[in-house]
Design an enzyme around this catalytic site. Structure first.
Site, PDB file in Angstrom:
ATOM      1  N   HIS A  77     -68.662  19.842 -88.758  1.00  0.00           N
ATOM      2  CA  HIS A  77     -69.320  19.120 -87.837  1.00  0.00           C
ATOM      3  C   HIS A  77     -68.836  17.697 -88.042  1.00  0.00           C
ATOM      4  O   HIS A  77     -68.138  17.101 -88.604  1.00  0.00           O
ATOM      5  CB  HIS A  77     -70.856  18.928 -88.787  1.00  0.00           C
ATOM      6  CG  HIS A  77     -71.492  20.256 -88.408  1.00  0.00           C
ATOM      7  ND1 HIS A  77     -72.501  20.476 -88.818  1.00  0.00           N
ATOM      8  CD2 HIS A  77     -71.145  21.521 -87.983  1.00  0.00           C
ATOM      9  CE1 HIS A  77     -73.076  21.892 -88.757  1.00  0.00           C
ATOM     10  NE2 HIS A  77     -72.112  22.331 -88.143  1.00  0.00           N
ATOM     11  N   GLU A  79     -70.213  14.876 -88.607  1.00  0.00           N
ATOM     12  CA  GLU A  79     -70.940  14.013 -89.792  1.00  0.00           C
ATOM     13  C   GLU A  79     -69.752  14.387 -90.850  1.00  0.00           C
ATOM     14  O   GLU A  79     -69.230  13.537 -91.577  1.00  0.00           O
ATOM     15  CB  GLU A  79     -72.267  14.288 -89.958  1.00  0.00           C
ATOM     16  CG  GLU A  79     -72.897  13.917 -89.070  1.00  0.00           C
ATOM     17  CD  GLU A  79     -73.623  15.233 -88.332  1.00  0.00           C
ATOM     18  OE1 GLU A  79     -74.635  15.432 -87.789  1.00  0.00           O
ATOM     19  OE2 GLU A  79     -72.529  16.219 -88.011  1.00  0.00           O
ATOM     20  N   CYS A 105     -77.531  18.601 -89.578  1.00  0.00           N
ATOM     21  CA  CYS A 105     -78.018  19.756 -90.035  1.00  0.00           C
ATOM     22  C   CYS A 105     -78.222  19.586 -91.737  1.00  0.00           C
ATOM     23  O   CYS A 105     -77.883  18.525 -92.157  1.00  0.00           O
ATOM     24  CB  CYS A 105     -76.894  20.907 -89.540  1.00  0.00           C
ATOM     25  SG  CYS A 105     -75.548  20.698 -90.875  1.00  0.00           S
ATOM     26  N   CYS A 108     -74.739  18.792 -93.467  1.00  0.00           N
ATOM     27  CA  CYS A 108     -74.476  17.268 -93.403  1.00  0.00           C
ATOM     28  C   CYS A 108     -75.124  16.524 -94.005  1.00  0.00           C
ATOM     29  O   CYS A 108     -74.719  15.487 -94.607  1.00  0.00           O
ATOM     30  CB  CYS A 108     -74.330  17.080 -92.002  1.00  0.00           C
ATOM     31  SG  CYS A 108     -72.835  17.955 -91.186  1.00  0.00           S
TER      32      CYS A 108
END
Length: 149
Positions: A77, A79, A105, A108
């Site tokens: 991801h 992040e 999410c 993260c």
């Protein structure tokens, strides 16, 4: 009209998202401290591995729903990549702020909490109620923004 700092950084996150190699969602993130960009990240396969744009999406092939079974994905991801870039280059992000095109999410979110970030500003929601609960419990500001001036 000159944009606020938050909108300025969110606009940069949307540019970072253009580097994404994900077939489902293009996400860009940056970590900022004292109005300085420390790191950026976008979602895509780990360095040196084939991109989903080139070989297809495991999640699509498996019929995975958005917000579920995060482990069934070859990509990182945005992040996660922003946090990893800080670690790779020895940049402290403790006390920083995350700007992202999308709400993080739960995976993260846990990294954000342990990395010492104190706020998240994002443009698009993500279907993960546990992530929202953990942010609230940790006392991390999480705010959906718009790009309207």
């Amino acid at each position: 009209m000159r944009p606020s700092w938050d909108k300025y950084f969110l606009e940069i996150a949307t540019v970072v998202a253009q580097r994404s190699t994900c077939l489902r969602r293009h996400v860009g993130a940056l970590i900022v401290k004292d109005k300085r960009i420390l790191t950026t990240g976008y979602n895509g396969a780990p360095k040196g591995l084939a991109h989903c744009l080139d070989i297809g999406c495991l999640r699509d092939d498996a019929g995975a729903e958005s917000g579920k079974t995060h482990e069934l994905c070859r990509g990182l991801h945005a992040e996660q990549n922003a946090i990893i870039q800080a670690a790779l280059h020895g940049v402290s992000i403790d006390g920083g702020v995350l700007y992202s095109t999308h709400q993080p999410c739960v995976l993260c979110t846990k990294m954000i909490i342990n990395a010492g970030l104190w706020a998240i500003y994002y443009l698009e929601p993500y279907p993960d109620p546990l992530a929202r609960r953990l942010l609230e419990e940790a006392g991390i500001l999480s705010e959906k923004m718009t790009m309207e001036r």
